[in-house]
Design a protein around this motif. Sequence first.
Motif, PDB file in Angstrom:
ATOM      1  N   CYS A  83       0.851  -1.193   0.000  1.00 41.03           N
ATOM      2  CA  CYS A  83       0.000   0.000   0.000  1.00 41.03           C
ATOM      3  C   CYS A  83       0.886   1.242   0.000  1.00 41.03           C
ATOM      4  CB  CYS A  83      -0.923   0.007   1.225  1.00 41.03           C
ATOM      5  SG  CYS A  83      -2.125   1.362   1.209  1.00 41.03           S
ATOM      6  N   LEU A  84       0.574   2.169  -0.891  1.00 40.30           N
ATOM      7  CA  LEU A  84       1.318   3.419  -1.027  1.00 40.30           C
ATOM      8  C   LEU A  84       0.374   4.577  -0.728  1.00 40.30           C
ATOM      9  CD1 LEU A  84       3.787   5.110  -2.099  1.00 40.30           C
ATOM     10  CD2 LEU A  84       2.739   4.906  -4.371  1.00 40.30           C
ATOM     11  N   ARG A  85       0.835   5.552   0.064  1.00 43.16           N
ATOM     12  CA  ARG A  85       0.046   6.748   0.350  1.00 43.16           C
ATOM     13  C   ARG A  85       0.877   7.973  -0.023  1.00 43.16           C
ATOM     14  NH1 ARG A  85      -1.661   7.828   6.383  1.00 43.16           N
ATOM     15  NH2 ARG A  85       0.568   8.071   6.574  1.00 43.16           N
ATOM     16  N   PHE A  86       0.238   8.948  -0.682  1.00 40.66           N
ATOM     17  CA  PHE A  86       0.937  10.167  -1.064  1.00 40.66           C
ATOM     18  C   PHE A  86      -0.068  11.278  -1.337  1.00 40.66           C
ATOM     19  CE2 PHE A  86       0.175   7.566  -4.787  1.00 40.66           C
ATOM     20  CZ  PHE A  86      -0.355   8.453  -5.714  1.00 40.66           C
ATOM     21  N   ARG A  87       0.445  12.503  -1.393  1.00 45.14           N
ATOM     22  CA  ARG A  87      -0.351  13.652  -1.821  1.00 45.14           C
ATOM     23  C   ARG A  87       0.078  13.976  -3.245  1.00 45.14           C
ATOM     24  NH1 ARG A  87      -3.785  15.761   1.634  1.00 45.14           N
ATOM     25  NH2 ARG A  87      -3.375  15.541   3.851  1.00 45.14           N
ATOM     26  N   LEU A  88      -0.892  14.072  -4.115  1.00 43.33           N
ATOM     27  CA  LEU A  88      -0.624  14.297  -5.526  1.00 43.33           C
ATOM     28  C   LEU A  88      -0.563  15.799  -5.801  1.00 43.33           C
ATOM     29  CD1 LEU A  88      -0.210  12.760  -8.149  1.00 43.33           C
ATOM     30  CD2 LEU A  88      -2.672  12.737  -8.451  1.00 43.33           C
ATOM     31  N   ARG A  89       0.617  16.260  -6.223  1.00 48.42           N
ATOM     32  CA  ARG A  89       0.793  17.694  -6.477  1.00 48.42           C
ATOM     33  C   ARG A  89       1.262  17.982  -7.904  1.00 48.42           C
ATOM     34  NH1 ARG A  89      -0.082  19.635  -1.555  1.00 48.42           N
ATOM     35  NH2 ARG A  89       0.758  18.574   0.250  1.00 48.42           N
ATOM     36  N   GLY A  90       1.723  16.977  -8.592  1.00 49.18           N
ATOM     37  CA  GLY A  90       2.229  17.186  -9.949  1.00 49.18           C
ATOM     38  C   GLY A  90       1.889  16.009 -10.837  1.00 49.18           C
ATOM     39  N   ARG A  91       2.820  15.690 -11.716  1.00 41.88           N
ATOM     40  CA  ARG A  91       2.616  14.589 -12.662  1.00 41.88           C
ATOM     41  C   ARG A  91       2.555  13.249 -11.929  1.00 41.88           C
ATOM     42  NH1 ARG A  91       5.096  15.763 -18.227  1.00 41.88           N
ATOM     43  NH2 ARG A  91       5.069  18.020 -18.235  1.00 41.88           N
ATOM     44  N   SER A  92       1.860  12.295 -12.565  1.00 43.30           N
ATOM     45  CA  SER A  92       1.825  10.935 -12.035  1.00 43.30           C
ATOM     46  C   SER A  92       1.732   9.952 -13.200  1.00 43.30           C
ATOM     47  CB  SER A  92       0.651  10.742 -11.072  1.00 43.30           C
ATOM     48  OG  SER A  92      -0.577  10.942 -11.735  1.00 43.30           O
ATOM     49  N   ARG A  93       2.093   8.697 -12.885  1.00 45.19           N
ATOM     50  CA  ARG A  93       2.098   7.670 -13.927  1.00 45.19           C
ATOM     51  C   ARG A  93       1.792   6.322 -13.283  1.00 45.19           C
ATOM     52  NH1 ARG A  93       7.438   5.315 -16.479  1.00 45.19           N
ATOM     53  NH2 ARG A  93       6.550   3.880 -17.995  1.00 45.19           N
ATOM     54  N   PHE A  94       0.968   5.536 -13.950  1.00 48.26           N
ATOM     55  CA  PHE A  94       0.631   4.178 -13.531  1.00 48.26           C
ATOM     56  C   PHE A  94       1.092   3.245 -14.654  1.00 48.26           C
ATOM     57  CE2 PHE A  94      -1.895   6.735 -10.900  1.00 48.26           C
ATOM     58  CZ  PHE A  94      -2.491   5.995  -9.894  1.00 48.26           C
ATOM     59  N   TYR A  95       1.953   2.280 -14.324  1.00 48.34           N
ATOM     60  CA  TYR A  95       2.483   1.356 -15.324  1.00 48.34           C
ATOM     61  C   TYR A  95       2.396  -0.068 -14.792  1.00 48.34           C
ATOM     62  CZ  TYR A  95       5.877  -1.266 -18.070  1.00 48.34           C
ATOM     63  OH  TYR A  95       6.487  -2.226 -18.837  1.00 48.34           O
ATOM     64  N   CYS A  96       1.834  -0.962 -15.582  1.00 46.39           N
ATOM     65  CA  CYS A  96       1.748  -2.383 -15.219  1.00 46.39           C
ATOM     66  C   CYS A  96       2.809  -3.146 -16.003  1.00 46.39           C
ATOM     67  CB  CYS A  96       0.362  -2.941 -15.514  1.00 46.39           C
ATOM     68  SG  CYS A  96       0.226  -4.713 -15.170  1.00 46.39           S
ATOM     69  N   PRO A  97       3.896  -3.580 -15.346  1.00 43.53           N
ATOM     70  CA  PRO A  97       4.958  -4.284 -16.062  1.00 43.53           C
ATOM     71  C   PRO A  97       4.616  -5.727 -16.428  1.00 43.53           C
ATOM     72  CG  PRO A  97       5.470  -4.184 -13.734  1.00 43.53           C
ATOM     73  CD  PRO A  97       4.208  -3.395 -13.930  1.00 43.53           C
ATOM     74  N   GLY A  98       3.529  -6.268 -15.853  1.00 45.10           N
ATOM     75  CA  GLY A  98       3.161  -7.648 -16.146  1.00 45.10           C
ATOM     76  C   GLY A  98       3.928  -8.623 -15.279  1.00 45.10           C
ATOM     77  N   PRO A  99       3.900  -9.896 -15.537  1.00 45.73           N
ATOM     78  CA  PRO A  99       3.320 -10.522 -16.718  1.00 45.73           C
ATOM     79  C   PRO A  99       1.788 -10.596 -16.695  1.00 45.73           C
ATOM     80  CG  PRO A  99       4.145 -12.220 -15.250  1.00 45.73           C
ATOM     81  CD  PRO A  99       4.501 -10.898 -14.625  1.00 45.73           C
ATOM     82  N   ALA A 100       1.172 -10.373 -15.536  1.00 47.65           N
ATOM     83  CA  ALA A 100      -0.291 -10.426 -15.431  1.00 47.65           C
ATOM     84  C   ALA A 100      -0.828  -9.018 -15.200  1.00 47.65           C
ATOM     85  CB  ALA A 100      -0.699 -11.346 -14.284  1.00 47.65           C
ATOM     86  N   ALA A 101      -2.141  -8.891 -15.290  1.00 44.17           N
ATOM     87  CA  ALA A 101      -2.791  -7.613 -14.993  1.00 44.17           C
ATOM     88  C   ALA A 101      -2.633  -7.296 -13.511  1.00 44.17           C
ATOM     89  CB  ALA A 101      -4.273  -7.687 -15.356  1.00 44.17           C
ATOM     90  N   VAL A 102      -2.777  -6.030 -13.173  1.00 44.04           N
ATOM     91  CA  VAL A 102      -2.757  -5.618 -11.777  1.00 44.04           C
ATOM     92  C   VAL A 102      -4.163  -5.125 -11.407  1.00 44.04           C
ATOM     93  CG1 VAL A 102      -1.997  -3.233 -12.264  1.00 44.04           C
ATOM     94  CG2 VAL A 102      -1.597  -4.226  -9.997  1.00 44.04           C
ATOM     95  N   ARG A 103      -4.615  -5.504 -10.213  1.00 42.57           N
ATOM     96  CA  ARG A 103      -5.888  -5.032  -9.680  1.00 42.57           C
ATOM     97  C   ARG A 103      -5.586  -4.351  -8.354  1.00 42.57           C
ATOM     98  NH1 ARG A 103     -10.624  -7.194  -6.676  1.00 42.57           N
ATOM     99  NH2 ARG A 103      -9.348  -8.988  -6.163  1.00 42.57           N
ATOM    100  N   TYR A 104      -6.080  -3.143  -8.170  1.00 41.79           N
ATOM    101  CA  TYR A 104      -5.769  -2.378  -6.969  1.00 41.79           C
ATOM    102  C   TYR A 104      -6.983  -1.580  -6.506  1.00 41.79           C
ATOM    103  CZ  TYR A 104      -5.159   1.331 -10.438  1.00 41.79           C
ATOM    104  OH  TYR A 104      -5.362   2.217 -11.488  1.00 41.79           O
ATOM    105  N   VAL A 105      -6.926  -1.197  -5.243  1.00 40.35           N
ATOM    106  CA  VAL A 105      -7.919  -0.306  -4.661  1.00 40.35           C
ATOM    107  C   VAL A 105      -7.268   1.066  -4.549  1.00 40.35           C
ATOM    108  CG1 VAL A 105      -9.247   0.241  -2.589  1.00 40.35           C
ATOM    109  CG2 VAL A 105      -9.106  -2.115  -3.389  1.00 40.35           C
ATOM    110  N   LEU A 106      -7.988   2.078  -4.987  1.00 43.23           N
ATOM    111  CA  LEU A 106      -7.517   3.454  -4.867  1.00 43.23           C
ATOM    112  C   LEU A 106      -8.477   4.198  -3.954  1.00 43.23           C
ATOM    113  CD1 LEU A 106      -5.840   5.957  -5.736  1.00 43.23           C
ATOM    114  CD2 LEU A 106      -7.338   6.141  -7.718  1.00 43.23           C
ATOM    115  N   LEU A 107      -7.962   4.685  -2.839  1.00 43.69           N
ATOM    116  CA  LEU A 107      -8.736   5.517  -1.923  1.00 43.69           C
ATOM    117  C   LEU A 107      -8.305   6.959  -2.158  1.00 43.69           C
ATOM    118  CD1 LEU A 107     -10.617   5.947   0.523  1.00 43.69           C
ATOM    119  CD2 LEU A 107      -8.618   5.614   1.980  1.00 43.69           C
ATOM    120  N   ILE A 108      -9.271   7.813  -2.465  1.00 43.88           N
ATOM    121  CA  ILE A 108      -9.001   9.210  -2.753  1.00 43.88           C
ATOM    122  C   ILE A 108      -9.621  10.068  -1.659  1.00 43.88           C
ATOM    123  CG2 ILE A 108      -9.397  11.092  -4.412  1.00 43.88           C
ATOM    124  CD1 ILE A 108      -9.753   8.860  -6.553  1.00 43.88           C
TER     125      ILE A 108
END
Length: 197
Positions: free
Chosen positions: A169-194
């Motif tokens: 689990c990662l927590r942060f405050r978003l103030r600028g650019r962001s990127r989400f990348y799935c390197p595989g080999p399988a799909a990623v499923r995640y929960v995002l709490l905003i």
Amino acid sequence: MREIDAALPASAPDKVEAGLASRLADLREQHAWSLEELARRTGVSRSTLSRMERAQISPTATMLGKLCAVYGRTMSQLLAEVESEQPQLVRADVQQIWRDEASGFTRRSVSPPQSGFRGEVVEGILRPGSDIAYDQPPIPGLEQHIWVLEGTVRITTGDHVYDLATGDCLRFRLRGRSRFYCPGPAAVRYVLLIVLP
């Protein structure tokens, strides 16, 4: 291991897409912006914006992120505005699902759509190789918690890069650019709490 895409039921894309197109047109009119002005503010071409507002094309996750940023809304807030009612409870089989086939991103709005609340829960799925970048947050200082349920994902916020695996689990405050990348080999499923600032 079960097929991740099977976790999400089919939704009614025509209704969601038509409602989203109408809401995007309404927001532009409320701001008294021409298509040219909105294109200047978002970096999305005038013709693409026009086709989105007429439901001729679906916005990609990146385009929707740019529109949310100029309108000062999170993606969940924008999608919730498409709904006519604001229920207290949303059963799993009717939770709103939005898919960006081009980028390999599927987004489920888990929280009941309600205005006036500061937090929301979203489920995200990225196919292997999916790479989504956002130039700016919809609202600066937005707090995000990302909890990986299955797979791996690389999250970039500003100059920081985090590789997350199942259970992390990662927590942060978003103030600028962001990127989400799935390197595989399988799909990623995640929960995002905003959480709004």
